[in-house]
Write a protein that holds these residues in place. Structure first.
Motif, PDB file in Angstrom:
ATOM      1  N   SER A 169       2.191   6.438   5.143  1.00 16.35           N
ATOM      2  CA  SER A 169       3.531   5.927   5.466  1.00 16.35           C
ATOM      3  C   SER A 169       4.581   7.034   5.387  1.00 16.35           C
ATOM      4  O   SER A 169       5.678   6.894   5.915  1.00 16.35           O
ATOM      5  N   LEU A 170       4.243   8.122   4.702  1.00 14.59           N
ATOM      6  CA  LEU A 170       5.215   9.209   4.574  1.00 14.59           C
ATOM      7  C   LEU A 170       5.404   9.975   5.879  1.00 14.59           C
ATOM      8  O   LEU A 170       6.473  10.544   6.118  1.00 14.59           O
ATOM      9  N   ILE A 171       4.342  10.060   6.701  1.00 10.29           N
ATOM     10  CA  ILE A 171       4.554  10.783   7.970  1.00 10.29           C
ATOM     11  C   ILE A 171       4.613   9.867   9.186  1.00 10.29           C
ATOM     12  O   ILE A 171       4.845  10.325  10.295  1.00 10.29           O
ATOM     13  N   THR A 183       9.311   4.997  -5.832  1.00  6.39           N
ATOM     14  CA  THR A 183       8.181   4.095  -6.067  1.00  6.39           C
ATOM     15  C   THR A 183       8.158   2.950  -5.060  1.00  6.39           C
ATOM     16  O   THR A 183       7.108   2.429  -4.714  1.00  6.39           O
ATOM     17  N   LEU A 184       9.331   2.547  -4.549  1.00  6.33           N
ATOM     18  CA  LEU A 184       9.347   1.473  -3.544  1.00  6.33           C
ATOM     19  C   LEU A 184       9.306   2.031  -2.126  1.00  6.33           C
ATOM     20  O   LEU A 184       9.443   1.294  -1.157  1.00  6.33           O
ATOM     21  N   SER A 185       9.119   3.322  -1.990  1.00  2.85           N
ATOM     22  CA  SER A 185       9.072   3.995  -0.673  1.00  2.85           C
ATOM     23  C   SER A 185      10.361   3.809   0.118  1.00  2.85           C
ATOM     24  O   SER A 185      10.337   3.660   1.340  1.00  2.85           O
ATOM     25  N   LEU A 220       0.749   7.181  -6.222  1.00  2.00           N
ATOM     26  CA  LEU A 220       0.873   8.121  -7.331  1.00  2.00           C
ATOM     27  C   LEU A 220       2.169   7.884  -8.101  1.00  2.00           C
ATOM     28  O   LEU A 220       2.250   8.150  -9.287  1.00  2.00           O
ATOM     29  N   GLY A 221       3.184   7.391  -7.391  1.00  2.00           N
ATOM     30  CA  GLY A 221       4.469   7.133  -8.033  1.00  2.00           C
ATOM     31  C   GLY A 221       4.319   6.211  -9.235  1.00  2.00           C
ATOM     32  O   GLY A 221       4.945   6.425 -10.275  1.00  2.00           O
ATOM     33  N   ASN A 222       3.486   5.195  -9.092  1.00  2.00           N
ATOM     34  CA  ASN A 222       3.338   4.216 -10.169  1.00  2.00           C
ATOM     35  C   ASN A 222       2.466   4.732 -11.300  1.00  2.00           C
ATOM     36  O   ASN A 222       2.769   4.539 -12.473  1.00  2.00           O
ATOM     37  N   GLY A 254       0.834  -1.204   0.000  1.00  6.30           N
ATOM     38  CA  GLY A 254       0.000   0.000   0.000  1.00  6.30           C
ATOM     39  C   GLY A 254       0.867   1.251   0.000  1.00  6.30           C
ATOM     40  O   GLY A 254       0.549   2.250  -0.645  1.00  6.30           O
ATOM     41  N   SER A 255       1.979   1.195   0.727  1.00  9.17           N
ATOM     42  CA  SER A 255       2.896   2.330   0.753  1.00  9.17           C
ATOM     43  C   SER A 255       3.580   2.492  -0.602  1.00  9.17           C
ATOM     44  O   SER A 255       3.705   3.595  -1.125  1.00  9.17           O
ATOM     45  N   ALA A 256       4.005   1.361  -1.165  1.00 14.64           N
ATOM     46  CA  ALA A 256       4.776   1.426  -2.411  1.00 14.64           C
ATOM     47  C   ALA A 256       3.904   1.845  -3.592  1.00 14.64           C
ATOM     48  O   ALA A 256       4.268   2.730  -4.370  1.00 14.64           O
TER      49      ALA A 256
END
Ligand code: PHE
Length: 456
Positions: free
Chosen positions: A328-330, A232-234, A29-31, A24-26
């Motif tokens: 996951s970013l914060i 993309t892989l966080s 929007l990156g993908n 879910g983190s990976a």
């Protein structure tokens, strides 16, 4: 052996939940948003190949290292690094690695939230039938109207930040499982449907050729491809590390990492296969920039059977995928405040979220009133807007730098015995991992950095 630690934040109920949360983190929007547009801007083919190589040779080994460090440290990345450095009788300055991650996550979320806002507003635009029968020009105009209106962007950005803060305040372990088990397969299915639509455009092979035929690439392009592998892989900022800290000892890190990286890569490639045929079929510019998916996918939805419903579903799922990444970013920052400052999760989330929201204003304005205010940093980049600057500094510099130090710590600082305890369930894989993370990964990151600034 170090003493067995436990996390004060609790742990995942089982391994599947961890894999789902990390996926879910990976996947986000990156993908679906970033991969296609940076691939378009960097000429396709070679860029995609470099990105895939970076996933396999840099991303995957670092993901294993990051989960391993998190699981051993059992705390926020800052405290994990202090604890692990102490275990090995090393300098606690390793905590700066954790701090850099906290700052990177915070900066990334500040713009991530604005783009997630675009996805949310597209749910309503699609649902309202705005794209039925739309032309390429029409889709372009609708996108430009949105981003040139700071009030709208601000409203969506605010809503998304509040949503993120609510989940983080409740604790990332609650509800994530259901969200991800249901949404990931749905998102995957919808992407497949759009790919099938793209096959009917008559330009599918042009898309495939663009994505996979090698061409040329310069040092900057290579850096962007590598940065994207981290993004993309966080990786490189502690998101995966903090998720690893909630993982119990009896699960295989190797298997989990491979699954997460595979799922992430497949989603990105599907997004590419969905989008580029539409780009070529409509005479659009692959290098159109951050608006690429918002200018192309509506054309597909506007012309296919049941497109309105599919479009609404697609943008809703994209928003959810962004949501599961945003939290996951914060999480590293929130976990740190809870550990060190005695904040409760609600208070910590409101603080970090509020600050992130504020910095996000810069991104909101960089698509309209600040669109012509640009920044240059010698050797690195020229004439980037506030949003582009943040994106460049975080994805292409901070994350790879964080990853580099994670690799160095896992392979050179941590004792071989500790690493073996965590990863040696598959002895062969372990040897390959150790070789990669000791030599290939750090050297590759440094070489790419040097090449990008023209030093080699
Ligand atoms: N991996 C997420 C995406 O591709 C973004 C992200 C980066 C999330 C770094 C966490 C940490 O959308």
């Amino acid at each position: 052996m170090s003493e067995q630690r436990t996390s004060i934040h609790g742990q995942w109920t089982n391994r599947t939940v961890f894999i789902l949360a990390a996926t879910g983190s990976a996947v986000g929007l990156g993908n679906i948003w970033k991969f296609p547009y940076i691939t378009g801007e960097n000429g396709g083919g070679t860029f995609v190949i470099v990105y895939l190589l970076c996933i396999a040779l840099i991303g995957l080994p670092i993901m294993m290292a990051e989960i391993m460090l998190g699981r051993r440290g059992k705390q926020s990345p800052i405290n994990t690094m202090i604890a692990l450095a102490k275990d090995e009788n090393r300098n606690p300055h390793w905590m700066w690695l954790g701090w850099m991650g906290v700052v990177a996550g915070f900066l990334i979320l500040s713009y991530y939230s604005v783009i997630a806002g675009w996805a949310m507003s597209y749910v309503f635009r699609t649902g309202g039938g705005m794209f039925i029968g739309v032309t390429a020009d029409g889709a372009n105009r609708i996108f430009t109207d949105l981003v040139s209106d700071p009030e709208r962007l601000l409203a969506w950005h605010s809503i998304f930040m509040v949503m993120t803060m609510i989940v983080v305040a409740r604790g990332v372990k609650n509800g994530l499982e259901k969200a991800v088990t249901l949404l990931m397969p749905l998102l995957f299915g919808l992407l497949l449907l759009i790919v099938i639509y793209s096959m009917t455009t008559g330009y599918f092979m042009d898309g495939v050729r663009f994505l996979f035929t090698p061409g040329s690439i310069d040092g900057k392009g290579i850096l962007i491809a590598m940065g994207h592998a981290f993004f993309t892989l966080s990786l490189g900022m502690g998101a995966i590390m903090v998720y690893g800290s909630y993982l119990s000892e009896d699960h295989s890190i190797v298997q989990a990492s491979i699954l997460i990286a595979l799922a992430d890569t497949v989603v990105a490639l599907l997004a590419g296969l969905a989008i580029f045929p539409i780009v070529f079929a409509n005479g659009l510019e692959p290098g159109a920039g951050p608006g690429l998916i918002f200018q192309t996918l509506p054309i597909a939805f506007g012309h296919m059977e049941g497109g309105t419903l599919l479009g609404v579903l697609f943008f809703t799922l994209l928003m959810f995928a962004a949501w599961t990444s945003a939290i996951s970013l914060i999480e590293p920052a929130v976990a740190y405040l809870v550990e060190n400052k005695g904040f409760n999760r609600i208070y910590a989330s409101v603080w970090i979220g509020g600050l992130t929201w504020f910095v996000g204003l810069g991104t909101v304005f960089s698509f309209n009133i600040w669109a012509d205010k640009t920044l240059s940093i010698p050797f690195l980049f020229e004439d980037l807007t506030f949003f582009d600057t943040l994106d460049y500094l975080t994805a292409n510099i901070m994350l790879p730098l964080g990853g580099l130090f994670i690799a160095i710590f896992a392979a050179w600082v941590m004792s071989e015995r500790s690493a073996k305890e965590e990863l040696a369930t598959y002895p062969k894989v372990y040897s390959v991992w150790r070789f990669l993370v000791r030599y290939i990964t750090p050297v590759a990151v440094i070489v790419v950095f040097l090449k990008a600034v023209g030093a080699i």
